[in-house]
Design a protein around this motif. Sequence first.
Motif, PDB file in Angstrom:
ATOM      1  N   GLU A  83       0.825  -1.197   0.000  1.00 32.16           N
ATOM      2  CA  GLU A  83       0.000   0.000   0.000  1.00 32.16           C
ATOM      3  C   GLU A  83       0.865   1.255   0.000  1.00 32.16           C
ATOM      4  N   TYR A  84       0.276   2.321  -0.505  1.00 34.21           N
ATOM      5  CA  TYR A  84       0.969   3.603  -0.576  1.00 34.21           C
ATOM      6  C   TYR A  84       1.527   3.997   0.786  1.00 34.21           C
ATOM      7  N   TYR A  85       2.777   4.334   0.822  1.00 38.03           N
ATOM      8  CA  TYR A  85       3.516   4.797   1.981  1.00 38.03           C
ATOM      9  C   TYR A  85       3.866   3.689   2.981  1.00 38.03           C
ATOM     10  N   GLY A  86       3.545   2.449   2.654  1.00 34.60           N
ATOM     11  CA  GLY A  86       3.847   1.343   3.556  1.00 34.60           C
ATOM     12  C   GLY A  86       5.335   1.138   3.766  1.00 34.60           C
ATOM     13  N   LYS A  87       6.107   1.152   2.688  1.00 35.89           N
ATOM     14  CA  LYS A  87       7.552   0.954   2.771  1.00 35.89           C
ATOM     15  C   LYS A  87       8.215   2.079   3.557  1.00 35.89           C
ATOM     16  N   LYS A  88       7.752   3.307   3.342  1.00 40.02           N
ATOM     17  CA  LYS A  88       8.334   4.451   4.038  1.00 40.02           C
ATOM     18  C   LYS A  88       8.042   4.389   5.540  1.00 40.02           C
ATOM     19  N   ALA A  89       6.825   3.964   5.883  1.00 46.18           N
ATOM     20  CA  ALA A  89       6.463   3.842   7.299  1.00 46.18           C
ATOM     21  C   ALA A  89       7.304   2.763   7.969  1.00 46.18           C
ATOM     22  N   SER A  90       7.497   1.655   7.274  1.00 45.01           N
ATOM     23  CA  SER A  90       8.310   0.557   7.806  1.00 45.01           C
ATOM     24  C   SER A  90       9.765   0.995   7.982  1.00 45.01           C
ATOM     25  N   LYS A  91      10.269   1.745   7.002  1.00 46.14           N
ATOM     26  CA  LYS A  91      11.648   2.241   7.074  1.00 46.14           C
ATOM     27  C   LYS A  91      11.821   3.191   8.252  1.00 46.14           C
ATOM     28  N   PHE A  92      10.834   4.064   8.477  1.00 45.71           N
ATOM     29  CA  PHE A  92      10.883   5.014   9.583  1.00 45.71           C
ATOM     30  C   PHE A  92      10.953   4.276  10.922  1.00 45.71           C
ATOM     31  N   THR A  93      10.087   3.277  11.093  1.00 48.25           N
ATOM     32  CA  THR A  93      10.079   2.503  12.341  1.00 48.25           C
ATOM     33  C   THR A  93      11.389   1.745  12.513  1.00 48.25           C
ATOM     34  N   THR A  94      11.899   1.203  11.425  1.00 53.97           N
ATOM     35  CA  THR A  94      13.173   0.465  11.485  1.00 53.97           C
ATOM     36  C   THR A  94      14.310   1.380  11.933  1.00 53.97           C
ATOM     37  N   GLU A  95      14.391   2.555  11.338  1.00 52.60           N
ATOM     38  CA  GLU A  95      15.456   3.500  11.681  1.00 52.60           C
ATOM     39  C   GLU A  95      15.387   3.950  13.134  1.00 52.60           C
ATOM     40  N   LYS A  96      14.181   4.109  13.648  1.00 48.97           N
ATOM     41  CA  LYS A  96      14.015   4.618  15.002  1.00 48.97           C
ATOM     42  C   LYS A  96      14.089   3.540  16.087  1.00 48.97           C
ATOM     43  N   LEU A  97      13.687   2.298  15.745  1.00 46.94           N
ATOM     44  CA  LEU A  97      13.542   1.291  16.801  1.00 46.94           C
ATOM     45  C   LEU A  97      14.454   0.074  16.699  1.00 46.94           C
ATOM     46  N   GLU A  98      14.728  -0.414  15.506  1.00 50.00           N
ATOM     47  CA  GLU A  98      15.450  -1.692  15.382  1.00 50.00           C
ATOM     48  C   GLU A  98      16.851  -1.627  15.990  1.00 50.00           C
ATOM     49  N   GLY A  99      17.148  -2.642  16.800  1.00 48.64           N
ATOM     50  CA  GLY A  99      18.448  -2.711  17.455  1.00 48.64           C
ATOM     51  C   GLY A  99      18.574  -1.794  18.665  1.00 48.64           C
ATOM     52  N   LYS A 100      17.438  -1.298  19.149  1.00 49.72           N
ATOM     53  CA  LYS A 100      17.469  -0.365  20.269  1.00 49.72           C
ATOM     54  C   LYS A 100      16.545  -0.825  21.396  1.00 49.72           C
ATOM     55  N   MET A 101      16.746  -0.236  22.555  1.00 53.12           N
ATOM     56  CA  MET A 101      15.862  -0.484  23.691  1.00 53.12           C
ATOM     57  C   MET A 101      14.694   0.492  23.619  1.00 53.12           C
TER      58      MET A 101
END
Length: 275
Positions: A83-101
């Motif tokens: 869906e439109y903007y799905g990849k961008k939303a996933s990328k945003f969450t990944t950048e902010k949260l993945e590998g972090k507490m």
Amino acid sequence: MLLMRKFLSLFLSVIIISTFNISAIALEINEDLKIKQNKVRNLDEIYVAKVIDGDTIKTAAGKKIRFIGVDTPEIGSFNKKVEYYGKKASKFTTEKLEGKMVYLDYDVKKYDKYKRILAYVFLKDGTFFNAKLLKAGYAELLTMPPNVNYVELFKELVKEARENKRGLWDKDKDSDKQLPIISWKKADEYIGKKVIIKGEVIDTYDSGEAIFLNFSKEYWNTFSAVIFSRDEYKFSINPTQYYLHKKVRIKGKIKKYKEAPEIIIQEPVQIKIED
């Protein structure tokens, strides 16, 4: 007998609280969408091993966390279309949260039917991540009763993002120039197609579950536009009064319901009053 009733009432209350893990109270969120640092330390700390999509993460222990109150567009997993903007939303969450507490707070109901943990997510600096997704336009509001601690805040953030056309709200995939413009009388000929319908709303009706904008006295077998109650908060006006006796243009996909054509209006941008 009275003592027994009081005991049973207390016993049931304990069961309900234990079952749903009721949160004490909503945390105080400031204008920067943050909580105080001392409040962060009281929340459950988890390590984000993987981001599944914009609104779901996985811990190192394999537990899935679903963010309360937000719904990011699909990214194409589990046989669902991108869906439109799905990849961008996933990328945003990944950048902010993945590998972090990150830090979790809960509401009345802690698990969904898929056994995912339902949570409000906060960053180390106190940032309310669910709220940030809505404010930046990475997600739509998804109300999950009884988990409604921050629903009023979320509604305001979505309204602001939509009005300022942030993120997923900055789209118009079906340009007016690309869609056929038809009279409401011809709606039957365009079932399953996206169009712009023109006509005058001569009658409106609010059933409690939905608002109906009717274009004929014979509304049961002619075209109507429908606004479900779950979407009413998106409108800054009362649709039943505002659109009555107005000539409008309605954009959307025509569907058939009980032999009559209709368009579901999910966003205010789908309907415009003609000059």
